[in-house]
Enzyme design. Structure first.
Site, PDB file in Angstrom:
ATOM      1  N   TYR A 109       0.920  -1.431   0.125  1.00  0.00           N
ATOM      2  CA  TYR A 109      -0.140   0.158   0.330  1.00  0.00           C
ATOM      3  C   TYR A 109       0.853   0.970  -0.237  1.00  0.00           C
ATOM      4  O   TYR A 109       1.832   0.952   1.052  1.00  0.00           O
ATOM      5  CB  TYR A 109      -0.862  -0.649   1.531  1.00  0.00           C
ATOM      6  CG  TYR A 109      -1.765   1.031   0.969  1.00  0.00           C
ATOM      7  CD1 TYR A 109      -3.310   1.145   0.352  1.00  0.00           C
ATOM      8  CD2 TYR A 109      -2.038   2.304   2.090  1.00  0.00           C
ATOM      9  CE1 TYR A 109      -4.374   2.528   0.807  1.00  0.00           C
ATOM     10  CE2 TYR A 109      -2.588   3.179   2.142  1.00  0.00           C
ATOM     11  CZ  TYR A 109      -3.413   3.256   1.192  1.00  0.00           C
ATOM     12  OH  TYR A 109      -3.924   4.551   0.833  1.00  0.00           O
ATOM     13  N   TRP A 111       0.870   5.096  -1.824  1.00  0.00           N
ATOM     14  CA  TRP A 111       0.812   6.210  -3.147  1.00  0.00           C
ATOM     15  C   TRP A 111       2.080   5.964  -4.610  1.00  0.00           C
ATOM     16  O   TRP A 111       1.835   7.045  -5.238  1.00  0.00           O
ATOM     17  CB  TRP A 111       0.734   7.902  -2.289  1.00  0.00           C
ATOM     18  CG  TRP A 111      -0.514   8.295  -1.835  1.00  0.00           C
ATOM     19  CD1 TRP A 111      -1.124   7.431  -1.283  1.00  0.00           C
ATOM     20  CD2 TRP A 111      -1.144   9.606  -2.936  1.00  0.00           C
ATOM     21  NE1 TRP A 111      -2.465   7.803  -0.842  1.00  0.00           N
ATOM     22  CE2 TRP A 111      -2.392   8.953  -2.157  1.00  0.00           C
ATOM     23  CE3 TRP A 111      -1.153  10.641  -3.777  1.00  0.00           C
ATOM     24  CZ2 TRP A 111      -3.751  10.569  -2.141  1.00  0.00           C
ATOM     25  CZ3 TRP A 111      -1.230  12.057  -3.373  1.00  0.00           C
ATOM     26  CH2 TRP A 111      -2.893  11.352  -2.977  1.00  0.00           C
TER      27      TRP A 111
END
Ligand SMILES: Nc1nc2c(c(=O)[nH]1)N[C@H]1C(S)=C(S)[C@@H](COP(=O)(O)OP(=O)(O)OC[C@H]3O[C@@H](n4cnc5c(=O)[nH]c(N)nc54)[C@H](O)[C@@H]3O)O[C@H]1N2
Ligand SMILES: Nc1nc2c(c(=O)[nH]1)N[C@H]1C(S)=C(S)[C@@H](COP(=O)(O)OP(=O)(O)OC[C@H]3O[C@@H](n4cnc5c(=O)[nH]c(N)nc54)[C@H](O)[C@@H]3O)O[C@H]1N2
Ligand SMILES: [Mo]
Length: 768
Positions: A109, A111
């Site tokens: 996980y 960005w």
């Protein structure tokens, strides 16, 4: 390399100014109406001393110290790319053969960066999927509870992810906008996939000029910009549900609930109403009842409800509101309030989540796809709710309940991360580290020595976006942008695709991974796929070469306002919602049927274990909000000048009301120790009368810098050493970071240095 190169990042598009192979400056994209300051940190971080120069392996790992070994800055040995590639390929093959595919945790996980081809997490997952599968993560930290709830009650996540009713509709029709968590300016500095145009501030100004009135319901006045002239309702954190229920109570008492809408468009009002009125449990949810919980005066609550019934009203909540224990409740209650007002699907009315959470939410944009890699397949894999990562590592073989499912947790042997930082994003980091250490092998691909890289066994140095070509694109932005390579790869860094292609080769599937394309061929391919998809929507994008030379494509704005649920509002029989009843579910048989005692069939007030009304507040009397940083994107850009300028003696600031400081004998600028039973960190005190008494706030993102000499004290200011790691409920299993009590004191003794922005010193070269 010297020149001006068009480029893009989550925090804005820009031209990189390059002199002799170094990025020396940036200039905002000329079409951006309101560029933010974060791009100024780019030259610093690209050339930071915390860049990883070569592949490294932990010496203990090479000696065979695997499961249970302590990680964290321990004796990294530099190795060659060939060696690193071979070690990773052998280890992956071994674990797949001995323990099966789910023993590899590849959720990864995070960005990553804006470019859609070199998107690190997508590259890694494509690689792991082709290799047979992996344990993946589902939902997100942003709105994990909300996105599990909304399909049950509204049949869609569009209310969170968009397209939401747009600013144009709001400017034209909304007269009152009630904002839980406000409409913070700082959050709109970024767009996932790249902000081409920051259109949030111009739109807010247009809405304000059109005569809309704003109400900021938040513990922090700064959650709305001054130019909105918003009324501030300083609420106790985590008590929004009580306030909303009391607004519904006020409406019913005054006979103002929209009975027609409730009868034709909703199901479950017959269950919710008796609860709100107290017929079901003996407690009417009156404004006076809510005042005791929220510390918002009853008169304010009543007035707000009556005003909302009189004026075209848009209700909104930031994503943060659901990042709390029982975080599903305030969002569900807000949907119920919108239903009682009858505004769902009407222009400028109803309820949407996150107008203040990200640039591009509500920006008018034509319905078009964005450039992306094809979806990853995960044949032999498993899915775990993302914020339950520590439990995944701690409790192999046990059951995790999530949204009506019982998931048997696999025994994780390899943790592999690319483009995310769990030691940034997860709660209760000291506990995460204990679970993390149970893995046999931890592989991290990173440009910088972040805490995740420092806690790896095998560290693979990645390039930054400036060192490669890519395309930035987001479904929430009108510009697709070319990202031209500006400088050569720094030291031995390689892009994620190339390093994984070599590992795929060692595993025997290079061609399936690369599809025999290089970077240039992939970019052309992805662009052409997008161009063809756009043509199906009636938009003719220029050919690839023209796009690349021009540096961007602009998607034309839509011709009409967008109003979510408008067809449903007009005719709920012909255009039902995708819920079991086809209606807004104020009571959900499905959710009730899961039998989780902490979440019932309709929204209700439930006190979290950590908030100002809890018994624990006697020992830890301050509610800590850990919000998104104005000076970075999460942990990204922390080594740069924008974040550094905001720190106090190099520590992350903590906002506190002057009265709370005075009660503790603290002064502005003091270095504090912030603590609870889970951990402690340092912070610099910043006084503000814009924060409610009893509440303190720290931004996330200062790199975790635990000091062994100080008993693990984080000397830099990462609030996640303090936050509690518990799911919102078994329904959403989202992060509950915003339910956290702490105490503070002045830090006594010599101030320890922050060393996390230096690269760890390697041990003996080529020991492997
Ligand atoms: N207490 C608290 N915690 C929170 C939150 C909160 O409100 N409070 N918010 C949560 C939320 S909403 C989120 S989304 C998460 C964010 O958590 P993350 O998304 O994990 O945070 P980032 O720092 O953006 O991590 C991205 C990482 O990718 C790396 N990276 C960038 N480009 C590349 C590349 O090209 N290749 C590789 N290999 N790596 C790259 C960056 O250096 C960085 O370390 O945090 C969550 N944590
Ligand atoms: N500059 C910048 N922008 C970002 C990011 C970043 O890292 N930097 N991260 C992006 C990401 S990944 C996400 S998910 C979004 C997140 O967007 P959000 O989750 O909306 O952002 P936050 O800053 O966590 O919270 C917004 C405000 O909610 C208020 N608040 C917190 N708890 C409560 C409560 O219980 N009740 C009420 N009424 N108010 C409360 C706080 O005062 C806080 O300032 O931001 C995005 N935007
Ligand atoms: Mo997020």
């Amino acid at each position: 390399m010297t020149g001006i190169k068009p480029h893009a990042a989550h925090w804005g598009s820009f031209d990189a100014v390059v002199e002799q192979g170094r990025v020396v400056g940036v200039r905002p994209f000329r079409r951006d109406p309101h560029p933010g300051p974060l791009i100024e940190a780019i030259p610093d971080v690209v050339h930071a001393r915390s860049r990883i120069d070569r592949p490294h392996v932990r010496a203990g790992w090479l000696r065979g110290e695997r499961r249970g070994a302590e990680r964290g800055d321990r004796d990294f040995v530099p190795v060659s790319w060939d060696q690193a590639t071979r070690l990773v390929a052998e280890e992956t093959r071994r674990v797949r053969a001995e323990f099966g595919h789910p023993a590899i945790m590849g959720g990864s996980y995070g960005w990553s960066s804006a470019g859609r081809f070199h998107h690190a997490k997508s590259q890694l997952q494509r690689f792991l999927g082709l290799g047979g599968g992996f344990t993946n993560q589902v939902t997100n930290y942003s709105y994990g509870a909300g996105m599990t709830l909304m399909p049950h009650i509204l049949g869609t996540n569009e209310v969170i992810q968009g397209p939401v009713t747009d600013w144009s509709s709001i400017a034209r029709h909304t007269r009152l906008m009630i904002c839980l968590g406000g409409l913070p300016l700082k959050n709109a500095l970024v767009t996932a996939g790249g902000a081409g145009a920051h259109e949030y501030v111009p739109w807010l100004k247009r809405v304000a000029e059109a005569g809309g009135r704003f109400v900021n319901i938040s513990p922090f006045r700064g959650d709305t910009p001054d130019f909105l002239g918003a009324e501030w309702v300083p609420i106790r954190p985590n008590t929004d549900t009580a306030l909303i229920l009391a607004m519904i109570h006020t409406l019913v008492e005054a006979g103002l609930e929209d009975r027609g809408f409730l009868a034709t468009h909703c199901t479950g009002w017959d269950r919710l109403r008796p609860y709100v009125m107290g017929e079901a449990d003996g407690t009417p949810k009156t404004a006076a009842w809510a005042a005791a919980i929220t510390e918002v005066p009853a008169e304010t609550i009543r007035a707000l409800a009556l005003e909302a019934a009189r004026l075209p009203t848009m209700l909104t909540a930031t994503w943060s509101i659901q990042r709390a224990e029982h975080g599903e409740q305030p969002w569900w209650a807000l949907v119920a309030l919108a239903a009682a007002l009858g505004g769902i699907g009407k222009p400028g009315q109803g309820v949407m989540f996150g107008y203040g959470s990200l640039n591009g939410m509500g920006t008018p944009r034509r319905e078009l796809p964005s450039v992306s890699l094809p979806a990853t397949r995960n044949p032999g894999g498993l899915n775990i709710p993302v914020a339950r990562v520590t439990e995944l590592l701690e409790r192999p073989g046990e059951i995790l309940q999530y949204n009506g499912r019982d998931i048997v947790l696999p025994d994780i042997r390899i943790i592999w991360w690319a483009g995310g930082n769990p030691f940034h994003h997860h709660q209760d980091l000291n506990r995460l580290r204990r679970g993390w250490n149970r893995a046999e092998t931890i592989i991290v691909q990173e440009p910088w020595w972040t805490a995740a890289a420092r806690h790896a066994d095998i560290v693979l140095p990645a390039t930054t976006t400036l060192e490669r070509n890519d395309i930035a694109s987001s479904s929430r932005d009108r510009f697709v942008r070319a990202m031209h390579q500006a400088i050569p790869p720094q030291a031995q860094a390689r892009n994620d695709h190339d390093m994984l292609a070599d590992i795929a080769e060692a595993c025997g599937f290079r061609d399936r991974f690369t599809e025999q394309r290089d970077e240039a061929a992939w970019l052309r391919h992805l662009y052409e796929r997008w161009r063809q998809a756009c043509a199906r929507f009636g938009f003719d994008a220029p050919d690839y070469d023209s796009f690349w030379a021009e540096g961007f494509v602009e998607v034309p704005p839509p011709e009409e306002d967008f109003v979510l649920f408008s067809e449903f509002a007009r005719d709920p029989v012909a255009h039902p919602l995708n819920t079991p009843s086809g209606r807004v579910e104020l009571y959900s048989e499905t959710i009730a049927g899961f039998g989780y005692e902490e979440i019932g069939g309709h929204p209700r007030w439930q006190a979290p274990q950590e908030y100002l009304g809890a018994p624990l507040a006697a020992r830890f009397p301050l509610h800590l909000l850990s919000y998104q940083p104005a000076t970075r994107l999460h942990g990204q850009l922390d080594p740069g000048r924008v974040a550094a300028a905001d720190k106090i003696q190099g520590r992350e600031p903590l906002l506190m009301h002057p009265a709370d400081a005075a009660a503790r004998g603290l002064r502005d600028g003091d270095i504090l120790r912030v603590f609870n039973e889970r951990g402690a960190c340092l912070a610099g005190l910043r006084l503000s009368d814009g924060i409610r008494r009893g509440v303190v706030a720290m931004a996330t993102g200062a790199w975790w810098d635990p000091s062994p000499e100080q008993g693990g004290l984080d000397v830099h200011g990462n609030p996640n050493v303090l936050t509690r790691d518990v799911g919102t409920s078994r329904l959403g299993q989202g992060s509950a970071a915003q339910s956290c009590l702490v105490e503070v004191e002045r830090f006594a003794g010599a101030l320890p240095a922050v060393t996390v922005h230096d690269a760890p010193r390697p041990v003996a070269e080529q020991a492997a």
